[in-house]
Write an enzyme that holds these catalytic residues in place. Structure first.
Site, short mmCIF file in Angstrom:
data_model
loop_
_atom_site.label_atom_id
_atom_site.label_comp_id
_atom_site.label_asym_id
_atom_site.label_seq_id
_atom_site.Cartn_x
_atom_site.Cartn_y
_atom_site.Cartn_z
N HIS A 269 -88.99 -23.63 70.29
CA HIS A 269 -87.62 -23.74 70.80
C HIS A 269 -86.59 -23.50 69.69
CE1 HIS A 269 -84.57 -25.51 73.62
NE2 HIS A 269 -83.98 -25.80 72.47
N GLU A 270 -86.72 -24.26 68.62
CA GLU A 270 -85.75 -24.11 67.52
C GLU A 270 -85.93 -22.76 66.84
OE1 GLU A 270 -83.50 -26.18 67.69
OE2 GLU A 270 -84.52 -27.81 68.77
N HIS A 273 -83.77 -20.32 68.70
CA HIS A 273 -82.37 -20.42 68.23
C HIS A 273 -82.22 -19.69 66.89
CE1 HIS A 273 -80.60 -23.08 71.19
NE2 HIS A 273 -81.46 -24.07 70.97
N GLU A 299 -79.05 -21.12 74.17
CA GLU A 299 -80.14 -21.86 74.80
C GLU A 299 -81.09 -20.91 75.53
OE1 GLU A 299 -80.13 -24.95 73.96
OE2 GLU A 299 -81.77 -25.73 75.18
#
Lengths: 505, 505
Positions: A269-270, A273, A299
């Site tokens: 997830h990170e 980003h 997101e």
């Protein structure tokens, strides 16, 4: 270009670069506070953060900035600028207007109030004590209502808050897409609950060595193309990504010995980003455009890598053997298919951050509907817990036993971040819509994932999204890439298809 | 106090606090660059450091600061201020004068020159290429000579540079103490060289696990009273200590698998620097007095903990068993006495940073004498290598085979830090003089070390030195503590006594 324009533009660029310098310093200090700064330095650090943020705010609203904008932001000048400079002028003007309209002392009061309230919230949550939280939240809502008046309300008052995070999106549009989404997801969730064919996940209830988890997270980040020469990974209580500059985009995760999936998916997830900010076009460096274009689009990238890729069947066909090598004992009798099913089980739960890819959106829709009622329809803060619980019963069929796991669970409102929650589901919808287009343009998308060959996917995302940073508005970007406006059916289709297979519906 | 004074003082304190905020941000960015910031972010980071340093410099030399100083720095006002405020005014005035006297463009040229030269120096050193370094060094010396004229030369031109690091110390005084020291150390070194009773250190030539080294370093830091809630330890190429604020004083070390003593003694050394800044009086927080009072006094504290304590016999009587537990294989047949002797062996070596506690001072005296000749006596830069080699032969009996291990070995001159080197030996002299007083005031000093009970020693240092920060000048402090001026005989006595025992002279 005339010399006077060149000269003004140069001053403008220098001023923006200086503001960017403050941004980097502040971001590093915040990163440091969350990754191991010593406890006893925190108080002075908070003051230092205040000092530098104030200086940066002063530059953004300085008479010099005002004069440069009134010179540059005129049609006859703008038409002579290149795309990046023109977009920069527009972007800085928006921020300038937003900042200059709030009287300094009002803003200061608000900052003090929210930082105080955010600190106290932790205890209120711990003690399920909404009564004590209520006066703070009431004040925050009142202050934001004042700010909306200063800024000027849009279609509805809530639109003004929403646009702080998702420029140009309207409540009308969001009502439409969230309405459609809710109407398709609620029956899907019900069908899943009724299904006898539930994934087995008992094998996840074991202990997994943290060092091995760390190794595997780093391995996955390398696989997805995260550049460790332009970033680093550390541990923090809550995982996050932060771009100090395009050559320094850091992420954190949190290794839990009793939950191997937590660090794994938060790294993806990170990492999503971070890929966005590591791959901004270098011509944006030093401008305010060197960021993701909105919270929703940002997101969409984290969720694209976490869910569309990381929770796909193809992904675990490729990587389960590697995971097994890291945990040979725990996963000896588990198959890739078992693991894929286990990390995709759906459970109607109380807590947003622990919820699955499907019901997550219902958690968000609940918050969106409540925020709208607070700002547009006169819902009073004291009635919030009741409204919260009713919606949880209606959409998810569960009632929080107390406010700590109900209306008090999220930090956002305590810090004044009303209008932020929709970004999370916008991210899911954008991600599904983008994935739909990728599948058309990269016909072997699933094969690439099954081979662990992410380079073509990453290049596509760089070319269509990452490189533009804030120089394209979210709506413009999504239209350019997919040929249509935000459409919630791609997410609903994707979720239906995925869970029908898993739950044999 | 009159209200107008209160008001001006409040403005003055706020301005200093703001400058301190910049200091913290810049120090954190520098720490981060040396402890793991990603490579690709370094270029933008350097620009950001430049931006924030410039802003801080502007505040220090701002018309606002000038006006506040001309109001506050008058006898009739000063006499109404408390000690901390009065010392702050005096200190800020000195810095203001120093900064305001150099024309901004001259200073900018100097910064560019030295940062360029410091970068190139690495290659010049690597290639033993003094000829290429010479034009840079010549320019740096010329610029500093100009600065001395702007600032106004003191007793001698070199005094002006010396006082950047050690306020109020004169070349006359330093000639006297270094002369006495040299005259006592050179024969001691010769006697040691002639001694047949040399310590055995072969057992140090083994591999020592880095994780165990890290554990032992942290253990020693805890033992000496380093507060891990007000600091942290990381790894960097060159060990250093940095105080971001009094609640956040960080140190670094460097674990070498083939040299167990390196990290060990550098941890004690940097820990000594850190104890100083962790224990400044809180009333200094936010003022420019919240630092060590001079480089020499700072260095006295690092060397006190590294050498007076860490290389003492009592220390290893207490801690060798612990070290042995960390490295049972490597140290199985070694005794505390063996270890103490091994870490105190004296060797006439070419490289300052690798030299022992005794000959270290001769390396410094050589540099001091050369710096003086450059600035006071017309030694030209091109003649520096020859002069360097002659002094090494004279004081240490060795001639560098090339300039890389000779005149090019230190980074200091490439960055313009002329006048800094004496601090290191001043530190040794202050430390020995202070230790002499401690022994009188804490009669069981050696027993405390042998028990690992450092609390009374630390409290004494806090009470006599640490708490004052920059609110006492070095000469004032040393006179207050020891009852006399700087006296090199304490160091010479200490070294003679120590090495006579070890080498059986």
């Amino acid at each position: 270009m005339e010399q006077v324009i060149e000269h003004k533009l140069e001053q403008f660029r220098e001023l923006n670069k200086k503001i960017r310098g403050y941004y980097e310093a502040v971001a590093l200090m915040a990163w440091d506070l969350r990754t191991g700064a010593p406890r006893k330095g925190a108080e002075t650090r908070a003051e230092t953060l205040g000092i530098l943020s104030t200086e940066s705010f002063k530059l953004q609203t300085s008479p010099e900035m005002g004069e440069l904008l009134s010179f540059l932001n005129r049609p006859e000048i703008l038409e002579q600028l290149d795309d990046v400079n023109r977009r920069t002028v527009e972007n800085v003007q928006e921020e300038y207007d937003r900042s200059i309209k709030i009287p300094a002392e009002k803003y200061q009061e608000y900052v003090t109030l929210t930082s105080h309230s955010e600190t106290l919230w932790e205890d209120f949550k711990e003690n399920s004590d909404f009564a004590s939280f209520e006066p703070y939240l009431t004040q925050i809502v009142a202050k934001l209502q004042e700010f909306i008046d200063y800024w000027g309300p849009k279609d509805t008052r809530y639109d003004t808050l929403l646009n702080l995070y998702e420029p140009e999106l309207t409540t009308v549009k969001l009502d439409e897409v969230f309405g459609q989404l809710r109407d398709r997801l609620v029956p899907l969730v019900e069908a899943i609950q009724a299904s006898p064919n539930k994934p087995e996940a008992e094998f996840l209830n074991q202990l997994f060595d943290k060092d091995q988890q760390e190794k595997f997270s780093k391995f996955l980040l390398e696989q997805m193309g995260y550049d460790f020469d332009a970033g680093r990974i550390d541990e923090s209580v809550h995982p996050f990504a932060t771009g100090l500059n395009p050559g320094d985009v850091r992420i954190t995760t949190h290794y839990l010995q009793d939950d191997v999936t937590s660090a794994l998916f938060s790294s993806l997830h990170e990492g999503g980003h971070a890929l966005y900010e590591q791959n901004l076009s270098t011509e944006l460096t030093g401008t305010p455009l060197a960021e993701g274009t909105s919270m929703g689009i940002h997101e969409s990238q984290s969720r694209f890598w976490e869910n569309m890729i990381g929770r796909s069947r193809s992904f675990w066909e490729r990587y389960f053997a590697d995971l097994q090598q890291h945990f040979p004992e725990q996963l000896a009798s588990v198959t890739a298919e078992d693991f894929h099913r286990a990390v995709n089980r759906v459970e109607n739960s109380l807590i947003r951050t622990e919820s699955d890819e499907l019901t997550y959106n219902l958690h968000i829709i609940i918050r969106y509907e409540l925020e709208k009622q607070l700002f547009n329809d006169g819902l009073s803060v004291k009635d919030l817990p009741k409204a919260w619980n009713e919606k949880y019963e209606k959409y998810l069929g569960i009632i929080p036993p107390n406010d700590g796991v109900g209306v008090l669970q999220d930090v956002h409102w305590s810090g004044g971040s009303f209008g932020y929650f929709p970004s999370y589901s916008l991210g899911n919808m954008y991600a599904a819509q983008i994935a739909n287009t990728i599948r058309k343009e990269i016909s072997n998308f699933d094969e690439l994932i099954a081979e662990g060959n992410f380079a073509p996917i990453k290049e596509w995302l760089i070319d269509k999204i990452y490189k533009y940073g804030k120089s394209r508005k979210p709506a413009e970007l999504i239209l350019e890439i997919t040929g249509e406006e935000l459409n919630p059916n791609y997410l609903a289709d994707y979720l239906e298809q995925k869970y029908k297979a898993i739950y044999n519906l």
